[in-house]
Structures are given as C-alpha cells and as structure tokens.
Design an enzyme around this catalytic site. Structure first.
Site, PDB file in Angstrom:
ATOM      1  CE  LYS A 157     -27.931 -61.584 -51.766  1.00  0.00           C
ATOM      2  NZ  LYS A 157     -27.402 -61.524 -50.974  1.00  0.00           N
TER       3      LYS A 157
ATOM      4  CB  ALA B 272     -29.925 -56.508 -51.789  1.00  0.00           C
TER       5      ALA B 272
ATOM      6  CD1 TRP C 285     -23.683 -56.393 -47.117  1.00  0.00           C
ATOM      7  CD2 TRP C 285     -23.768 -55.046 -49.303  1.00  0.00           C
ATOM      8  NE1 TRP C 285     -23.372 -56.786 -48.387  1.00  0.00           N
ATOM      9  CE2 TRP C 285     -23.086 -56.377 -49.026  1.00  0.00           C
ATOM     10  CE3 TRP C 285     -23.571 -54.114 -50.296  1.00  0.00           C
ATOM     11  CZ2 TRP C 285     -22.394 -56.659 -50.386  1.00  0.00           C
ATOM     12  CZ3 TRP C 285     -23.400 -54.383 -51.620  1.00  0.00           C
ATOM     13  CH2 TRP C 285     -22.369 -55.340 -51.908  1.00  0.00           C
TER      14      TRP C 285
HETATM   15  C1  LMR Z   1     -24.495 -60.667 -47.802  1.00  0.00           C
HETATM   16  O1  LMR Z   1     -24.263 -59.721 -47.525  1.00  0.00           O
HETATM   17  O2  LMR Z   1     -24.206 -61.056 -46.992  1.00  0.00           O
HETATM   18  C2  LMR Z   1     -24.726 -60.853 -49.499  1.00  0.00           C
HETATM   19  O3  LMR Z   1     -24.890 -59.708 -49.321  1.00  0.00           O
HETATM   20  C3  LMR Z   1     -23.702 -61.191 -50.342  1.00  0.00           C
HETATM   21  C4  LMR Z   1     -22.215 -60.161 -50.072  1.00  0.00           C
HETATM   22  O4  LMR Z   1     -21.762 -59.941 -51.338  1.00  0.00           O
HETATM   23  O5  LMR Z   1     -22.038 -59.635 -49.234  1.00  0.00           O
END
Ligand code: LMR
Length: 394
Positions: free
Chosen positions: A243, A210, A127
């Site tokens: 989520k 998450a 991420w």
């Molecule tokens: C995502 O990866 O799209 C979500 O976790 C939203 C974010 O805050 O990036």
C-alpha cells in the site's frame, strides 16, 4: 483426484472484486478492496517507484538468485523504517516474503513449528485472511473484543478483559495502524497496557503492519509498534510495502521476529530463511529492490514521503467530505465517526441486507461487513454515495 472437487470459495473481499468487474453499470463505485485510488479512480505507479525502477533497469546486471531471506539491504532498511531506534537491530531476525500476506503466513508457519499449542488472539473484527490463514494452518484461535458499537471507538475494557485470558506463548495479533476493517486505532496508552499484559502473561505480540504511513505519518503510525518493541523480550511482525509504496502486484513484504538477544535472532533468521525455502524458495526481488533503492536515496525518499503524504491527506479529506455530506443529507451526526477514524477503512454500520441494496440498487460496492475503502471516493461520487447511504440506511 479432481472429479469430486468443489473449488473453495474465495474470501469475501476477493469475491467482491469479481462482482465489481462483472457489473456492467458505468456509474458503479468501488469502495471494496483495499487499493489506493487517485481522484480520477486510478492506482498509478508512484513517481519514486518509477524513478527507482529506472535506476534498477540501468544498473542491474543479473537476475541471479539473491538469498533465501531476500536481499540483506532490503531487510536492513525495512527494519530501520519500522523500528527506528526502538530496539538494537541485531535482535531483529527478518526475511522478505511475497507481500504482507506472505509474512503473516511465514510468521504463523514458524509459530506452528515452535509452539503449535499457542492460541492466536485476533480482534473482532479483523481482516478476513487472518482467521483464514490461522485456520488453514490448524492453529487455535480466539477473538478479543475491539470496537464499541455504541461509540464507534475502541472497546478498551472489553479488549483488555478478553486479553486477560491469554496464556504464556499465545500470540496477540494487533494492527499497527489503520485497523482493517474498523479504522479504529490503539492509543499509545493502549499499546503500553498491552505491553504490560504481555510482560505479565508471557504472551507474544504479533503486529500486522500493512498500512504504515496511511494514518497520521510514518513515525506516528509506527509509534505503538516501537513502544511495544521497547518493552517486550519477543515480538513478531508482518510488514507490507503493497500500500505505502503502491507495489501491490510486486509482492514486497517482510516477516520480522524481535528476539531476546543477537544469538537467538541469528537462529530465528535461519529459521525464517528455511521456511521460505520450504514454501517458495527465494522471495520475489523486484519490489524489495525498489523499496531499498528508494529508502537508500535521500532524494527518492523525500519524493516517496511527499507522495505518501498526498495519499494520506486525500483519504483524510475524503473522510471529512463524506462525513459532512452525510450530515447534510441525513441531518444527523451519526456518521461523524468517519472523521475520527483513520486510514483506508471504516465500517459504515450497514446490515448485510443494506450492503446488498447499496450494491444492487445504487452500484455502491462495500465489503459485506459494510467496510468502506475511503480512497475509492471522489468529489463526484461522494454526493452519490451519501445519497445512496441516506436512502438505504436513513
Ligand atoms: C484488503 O483488505 O482489501 C486488502 O488488504 C487486500 C486483500 O488482500 O484483502
């Protein structure tokens, strides 16, 4: 002071949200940001959340401050939800945080104070806010291999070879389930192998949870985390209710540290509370109160679990339907991985140029690394997306 300022670029997911909003086309399809959507494209408030909010509205008689670490009831319920019986609860220090991102930040703030020389090992890819926050705090960071480009599965050998270089006190950042962005998860054997590695090297696992409940189920999705917690003396965790409770804007998260004993946990809890004080004082309460109201009531918990199951099944069905449609229109099995990966995201494998064309020519919004939010698909859009992908990617 501001005259020479140039605003920092928001990360790619946030940029994409804005581009989608600005796009006037009526038939655009948002497969970008990780927000759950129903078959009619909505992100509704869950029924269990509405019911809990009603209860809170009826009974709450003060908006006075609670505690720097957040409400003790929330922390206790979340610790049980995440860890079940895997570890003694008194070894777990915790603090509520503004969402899962707040938890990642607070955990890393603590690491920066306690072991500033630690290297944070992140999966490649991960991420985008992981490297952003690590870099912002000035901590050292290294990547470990994660996905096998050939098979679309886990690059187990690459991952373990890279992680063999960890040093005592380094953090190994793992995704509890529904890996973001790949949808490729660790098996229990992988979790065990990482636990053994941490025991041998003295590295500390840091689990980002998450998407609990978005993969196979709550217990299934937490199984690796619980296994690891049962093996290692110390572990860190950032949890999110954005989520699985649909509480995105209410910012309900939790930072947890598994400590060697109850005394260390007490001190660590004090540290987390103090860090909250430095950054924002008291964490947001409303979302955490909704969560503890749901988890403290058998009826509401049942309702919430049913709704969570519905979301999970819809994402699994979307995966299957898109994989089948892509198979039909391309005549190849090249997209079968969509059906074996899990959770909200998969990487479609498009080049940056193809991602641009999907967006520009077809109004199909993927994140720039070709991450697709499968919850954004509907019965109507699956054929359109498949056709666009076939046209652009072959
Ligand atoms: C995502 O990866 O799209 C979500 O976790 C939203 C974010 O805050 O990036």
């Amino acid at each position: 002071m501001f005259e020479t300022l140039t605003a920092p670029q928001p990360d790619k997911i946030i940029q994409l949200m804005q581009m989608f909003r600005d796009d006037p086309r009526a038939d655009k399809v948002d497969l970008g940001v990780g927000v759950y959507r129903t078959s009619d494209g909505k992100t509704p408030v869950m029924k269990a959340v509405k019911a809990a909010e009603e209860l809170i509205w009826q009974t709450q008689d003060s908006k006075g401050y609670v505690a720097l670490a957040g409400d003790a009831g929330y922390l206790a319920t979340m610790k049980r939800l995440i860890f079940a019986e895997a570890v003694a609860q008194d070894r777990l220090a915790a603090a509520a945080t503004p969402g899962g991102t707040g938890a990642v930040r607070q955990v890393l703030e603590m690491v920066k104070r306690l072991t500033p020389e630690a290297t944070i090992w992140i999966s490649a890819p991960t991420w985008p806010n992981h490297p952003a926050i690590i870099g912002y705090l000035g901590l050292a960071m290294r990547e470990y291999r994660y996905v096998d480009a050939e098979t679309g599965g886990l690059d187990r050998a690459g991952m373990m070879a890279d992680l063999a270089q960890v040093k005592r006190g380094d953090l190994v950042l793992l995704h509890a389930c529904c890996h973001n962005p790949t949808g490729v998860d660790l098996t229990l054997e992988d979790w065990r192998a990482i636990g053994d590695l941490c025991l041998e090297t003295g590295a500390i696992p840091f689990v980002d949870m998450a998407y609990l409940g978005f993969g196979e189920g709550i217990d299934e999705d937490a199984a690796g985390t619980r296994l690891l917690a049962g093996m290692v003396p110390e572990m860190l965790l950032a949890g999110s209710c954005s989520k699985n409770f649909g509480l995105y804007r209410d910012r309900a998260g939790i930072a947890v540290a598994l400590c060697g004993n109850a005394g260390a946990a007490q001190a660590t809890g004090g540290m987390l509370a103090w860090l909250n004080r430095q950054n924002f004082a008291f964490p947001p309460d409303h979302g955490t109160r909704v969560v503890q109201t749901i988890l403290g009531d058998a009826g509401l918990t049942g309702l919430w679990r049913d709704e969570l199951r519905e979301m999970r099944v819809r994402m699994q069905e979307n995966r299957a339907a898109l994989a089948a449609e892509l198979q039909r229109v391309t005549g190849s099995d090249g997209y079968a991985f969509l059906n074996t990966q899990c959770g909200m995201f998969s990487l479609l494998g498009a080049t940056p140029d193809e991602v641009d064309r999907l967006r520009g020519e077809h109004g199909v919004y993927l994140v720039f690394d070709s991450r697709m939010n499968v919850a954004g698909l509907t019965e109507e859009t699956i054929p359109l997306v498949a056709k666009a992908v076939a046209e652009v990617m072959g």
